[in-house]
Scaffold this motif. Structure first.
Motif: not given
Ligand SMILES: N#Cc1c(-c2ccc3cc[nH]c3c2)n[nH]c1N
Length: 250
Positions: A205, A207-212, A215
């Motif tokens: 999940d 990697l799909l969060s958009g939270h760099h 990640i």
């Protein structure tokens, strides 16, 4: 960068015409010359080996062909600027080939490889050229091969990908396993791409969060986990104090 390879199996180096190294050559980033050692033999059998002094199994590669070959290669007149050629000698008894050594070699303008066969090259050849140019004896791992050509392929690929303009994304060096900086001493973690689901297996999940930031931390943690599993010896070299810095860099 120029590479010269002297070998009794020039066809073994055909892979240097394809993929990343082949593209680097086509783009003029790498100039590769493969030489058949037997060009420098003058007997009817093109002899390159003889029995070892002191006895023992196998054969030893003779001085004369190597000396004549290396004299000709080094006289090629390649203008390598302030730094001349480095003789790279693949051998099981050499310095371990690491990413650090790959970086060192990638900064040199000219590498001359001498992959041997049989029991190796008469030591006087290495000693002779060590009086003229830097010599690096390199091992690609703790296992025994039948010759040095495979090592030349490994070293060449690891060095070529570090040359400017060879890898499409210059940033991709940064996340390499063993790369200096944030990933030093850590193995790369797992990677994923589309489709988002495959045979009932999804994507983490985060990697799909958009939270760099999350990640980057997840990737660091995964790298740490994989390193602890597969290379616990590297973990000891990691400096925990640098982890906050790692997060900023990743
Ligand atoms: N590099 C490297 C090697 C070799 C190697 C290199 C050259 C010759 C010549 C005859 N036998 C060889 C083995 N074995 N294992 C390595 N890591």
């Amino acid at each position: 960068m120029r590479l010269d390879v002297v070998t009794i199996f020039p066809e073994y180096l055909e892979p240097l015409n394809v993929s990343l190294v082949g593209k680097a050559r086509a783009r003029g980033r790498l100039d590769v010359h493969v030489h058949d050692l037997r060009r420098w033999t003058y007997d009817r059998h093109n002899t390159v080996d003889d029995t070892p002094y002191g006895g023992g199994p196998g054969m030893v590669m003779k001085t004369e062909p190597w000396g004549d070959a290396l004299d000709d290669v080094l006289a090629s007149g390649y203008e390598s600027g302030a730094h001349g050629p480095v003789l790279v000698v693949p051998t099981p008894s050499g310095r371990p080939f690491t990413q650090e050594l790959a970086v060192e070699l990638s900064e040199r303008p000219w590498l001359v490889f001498t992959p041997a066969r049989y029991e190796g090259i008469d030591r006087r050849v290495i000693d002779e050229y060590a009086t003229r140019i830097p010599v690096v004896e390199v091992s690609i791992g703790d296992y025994v091969l039948a010759g040095g050509e495979a090592a030349v392929l490994v070293i060449t690929e690891a060095v070529a990908r570090l040359l400017p303009g060879v890898l499409g994304n210059a940033e991709s060096h940064r996340d390499d396993s063993f790369a200096p900086g944030a990933m030093a001493n850590l193995l790369e973690g797992p990677v994923y791409t589309k489709p988002p689901e495959w045979r009932g297996r999804g994507i983490p999940d985060v990697l799909l969060s958009g939270h760099h930031g999350k990640i980057a931390r997840w990737r660091r943690d995964e790298a740490f986990r994989r390193t602890a599993l597969n290379r616990p010896d590297l973990i000891e070299r990691c400096d925990p104090a640098s982890f906050d810095k790692k997060d900023r860099e990743m």
